[in-house]
Design a protein around this motif. Structure first.
Motif, PDB file in Angstrom:
ATOM      1  N   SER A  26      46.863  13.428  50.242  1.00  0.00           N
ATOM      2  CA  SER A  26      45.822  13.520  49.595  1.00  0.00           C
ATOM      3  C   SER A  26      46.124  14.624  48.509  1.00  0.00           C
ATOM      4  N   ALA A  27      46.749  15.416  48.703  1.00  0.00           N
ATOM      5  CA  ALA A  27      47.248  16.664  47.623  1.00  0.00           C
ATOM      6  C   ALA A  27      48.280  15.940  46.638  1.00  0.00           C
ATOM      7  N   ARG A  28      49.122  15.230  47.312  1.00  0.00           N
ATOM      8  CA  ARG A  28      50.108  14.541  46.556  1.00  0.00           C
ATOM      9  C   ARG A  28      49.383  13.568  45.406  1.00  0.00           C
ATOM     10  N   GLU A  29      48.640  12.769  46.063  1.00  0.00           N
ATOM     11  CA  GLU A  29      47.815  11.697  45.435  1.00  0.00           C
ATOM     12  C   GLU A  29      46.687  12.566  44.098  1.00  0.00           C
ATOM     13  N   ASN A  30      46.739  13.719  44.271  1.00  0.00           N
ATOM     14  CA  ASN A  30      45.988  14.664  43.380  1.00  0.00           C
ATOM     15  C   ASN A  30      46.879  15.545  42.546  1.00  0.00           C
ATOM     16  N   ASN A  31      48.208  14.826  42.331  1.00  0.00           N
ATOM     17  CA  ASN A  31      49.202  15.303  41.320  1.00  0.00           C
ATOM     18  C   ASN A  31      49.778  16.625  42.086  1.00  0.00           C
ATOM     19  N   ALA A  32      49.360  17.332  43.094  1.00  0.00           N
ATOM     20  CA  ALA A  32      50.283  18.509  43.406  1.00  0.00           C
ATOM     21  C   ALA A  32      51.482  18.468  44.041  1.00  0.00           C
ATOM     22  N   THR A  33      52.230  19.375  43.736  1.00  0.00           N
ATOM     23  CA  THR A  33      53.721  19.363  44.563  1.00  0.00           C
ATOM     24  C   THR A  33      53.354  19.987  45.984  1.00  0.00           C
ATOM     25  N   VAL A  34      54.037  19.313  46.984  1.00  0.00           N
ATOM     26  CA  VAL A  34      53.608  19.792  48.247  1.00  0.00           C
ATOM     27  C   VAL A  34      54.881  19.863  49.283  1.00  0.00           C
ATOM     28  N   LEU A  35      54.874  20.946  50.082  1.00  0.00           N
ATOM     29  CA  LEU A  35      55.848  21.221  50.920  1.00  0.00           C
ATOM     30  C   LEU A  35      55.151  21.322  52.352  1.00  0.00           C
ATOM     31  N   VAL A  36      55.968  20.257  53.299  1.00  0.00           N
ATOM     32  CA  VAL A  36      55.233  20.199  54.777  1.00  0.00           C
ATOM     33  C   VAL A  36      56.123  21.116  55.450  1.00  0.00           C
TER      34      VAL A  36
END
Length: 504
Positions: A26-36
């Protein structure tokens, strides 16, 4: 994997189960860079979600709504399905009823009202769904009658769910660090600014705009179970991942998050007495549970019954009956069936992993069990005499009960009189603890001083206030997905605003 942590990642998601990956996507869909960040090694990824049976509870209008999720169902198959409506108000009422009206109304409303749109979104991400024929329907006159508000499950259980979510995460280019244990949140100017991670024997600090905590509750932490739920819970089997030891909760509380919900309660079930002490990733899929108990009578080692096995459909009692088993001597009980009902039992009773005793006579069966034999047989005899006439029908609450014994059996009471007879030993398995953090309807973590903890979000088992005494089956996966998606989007929105402030 990067050699050095990025200093400009927008969102760090802690955990890699259903809620965490929904948040990351969801965060990536909203154009954020994400690390899990995942504490477990890669071959043990997926959290508790990997172990689930895949049933997921959503509100829907009719069969047409369900079939939109499953395009492979043919017209011919659809014509044989009887699907009762399960509206948002039905779902809400079930949630409130089984939790004695203690569920937070705002969070409960969000779960219920967002459930169907979230399921559709999951399907768009590649999650596949199928009809839950096996556990939630009965065949009658050539038609499959669904019941209990739980007709949807993920294809290939939790394994299929997580396989497809990980595939989507990879497609979106989201990085995952394994064997990376989140240890501490750090604030700057009143907001979350970084997270300390233990990785490869080193302590690393990752700068970030926001953190989504979705790394489970404390069910795999014996000390926390004992401290919050009770000493007897040290003996409970952990049904899922061994890595859910409350790290996320501890980190959040340390920076001022507010506790919320029933910290003295948990989701637990009756599970095979010989199940592994923690979830075995080589045998996933919830294969050790024993959920046909509404058709049984359950006796403890003293030979006594201790619950109304037929109080309601198993969907609405299984999560509280686990703890009742834990209270019994040696934390064990025996589900007793005769040959009349043995063919009706769920498939888990036929697996090679199932522990059971069998004999042609009750007297011979009891000789095989470490129980008070005389009382055991007397209890069964008294139960048989208390069974009232009526039409036996496991597809509905048939009212065929007992009279004159305590506890009663309210529905589905048949005398146990036709051999062979079967005894399945069960103990208590803990799934997750109900106590969590106080979050807003969008997954923002609230602080003890009444505001929000800027930059901190939570989802999944870490959301407190939804489940108290009990749990409508399939609500955990749905809650994880709903609040994961919401928290990911809210974190991305927060990060976007923070980033734009910096660039001004």
């Amino acid at each position: 994997m990067s050699n050095h942590p990025e200093t400009n990642v927008d969102i760090v998601v802690v955990g890699s189960g259903n809620a965490a990956l929904c948040a990351a996507i969801s965060a990536r869909e909203n154009n954020a860079t994400v690390l899990v960040l995942e504490r477990a090694p890669e071959h043990k990824r997926g959290g508790n979600s990997y172990f689930t049976d895949g049933a997921i509870r959503c509100a829907y209008n009719d069969l047409a709504d369900i079939l939109k999720l499953m395009p492979d169902v043919t017209e011919e198959e659809a014509e044989r399905i009887v699907m009762p409506e399960y509206s948002p108000s039905d779902y809400y009422d079930d949630l409130m009823r089984v939790n004695s009206d203690k569920s937070d109304p705002e969070l409960a409303g969000q779960l219920v009202n967002r459930s169907y749109e979230t399921i559709k979104w999951m399907r768009e991400q590649g999650v596949k769904f199928e009809l839950n024929y096996e556990n939630q329907s009965f065949e009658k006159e050539g038609k499959y009658h669904f019941w209990g508000g739980l007709p949807v499950k993920t294809e290939n259980k939790g394994i299929g769910l997580m396989t497809n979510l990980f595939k989507r995460v990879e497609e979106l280019g989201i990085e995952i660090w394994y064997e990376a244990r989140a240890k501490e949140l750090k604030k700057e100017d009143g907001r979350i600014a970084s997270i300390v991670v233990e990785k490869d024997g080193q302590s690393l600090e990752i700068q970030t705009t926001s953190v989504v905590l979705a790394c489970g509750s404390f069910e795999a932490n014996k000390q926390m179970r004992s401290d919050h739920i009770g000493n007897e819970w040290q003996a409970a089997i952990v049904r899922g991942t061994e890595y859910n030891t409350g790290d996320g909760l501890s980190m959040a509380l340390a920076v001022g998050a507010e506790k919320f919900g029933n910290w003295a309660g948990c989701h637990s079930i009756g599970t095979d007495a010989n199940a592994p002490k923690v979830g075995d990733f080589t045998k996933p899929g919830d294969i050790f549970k024993k959920h046909s108990y509404p058709l049984s009578i359950m006796l403890n080692k003293d030979g006594k019954r201790f619950v109304d096995e037929g109080a309601d459909f198993r969907n609405y009692t299984y999560a509280k009956y686990g703890r009742e088993i834990l209270k019994q001597p040696d934390h064990v009980a025996y589900q007793i069936y005769d040959t009349q009902v043995r063919p009706m039992l769920r498939k888990e009773y036929d697996l090679e992993e199932a522990t059971f005793y069998q004999a042609d006579r009750l007297e011979d069966l009891v000789e095989k069990l470490p129980v008070d034999k005389e009382t055991f047989l007397k209890t069964i005899e008294e139960y048989n005499e208390a069974v009232q006439d009526g039409e036996y029908n496991p597809t509905v609450k048939d009212g065929k009960g007992t009279r004159g014994i305590t506890p009663p059996k309210t529905n589905w009471a048949l005398p146990i009189e036709e051999g062979p007879f079967y005894a399945f030993p069960v103990t208590c398995g803990i799934t997750f603890s109900f106590g969590g953090l106080h979050v807003s309807p969008d997954g923002e973590v609230l602080s003890v001083d009444g505001g929000t903890l800027d930059g901190l979000f939570a989802a999944g088992e870490m959301v407190g206030g939804l489940f108290y005494e009990n749990y409508p089956g399939g609500s955990g996966l749905m809650s994880g997905a709903v609040f994961g998606k919401l928290a990911g989007a809210a974190a991305a929105d927060y990060s976007r605003k923070k980033n734009s402030e910096v660039t001004k």
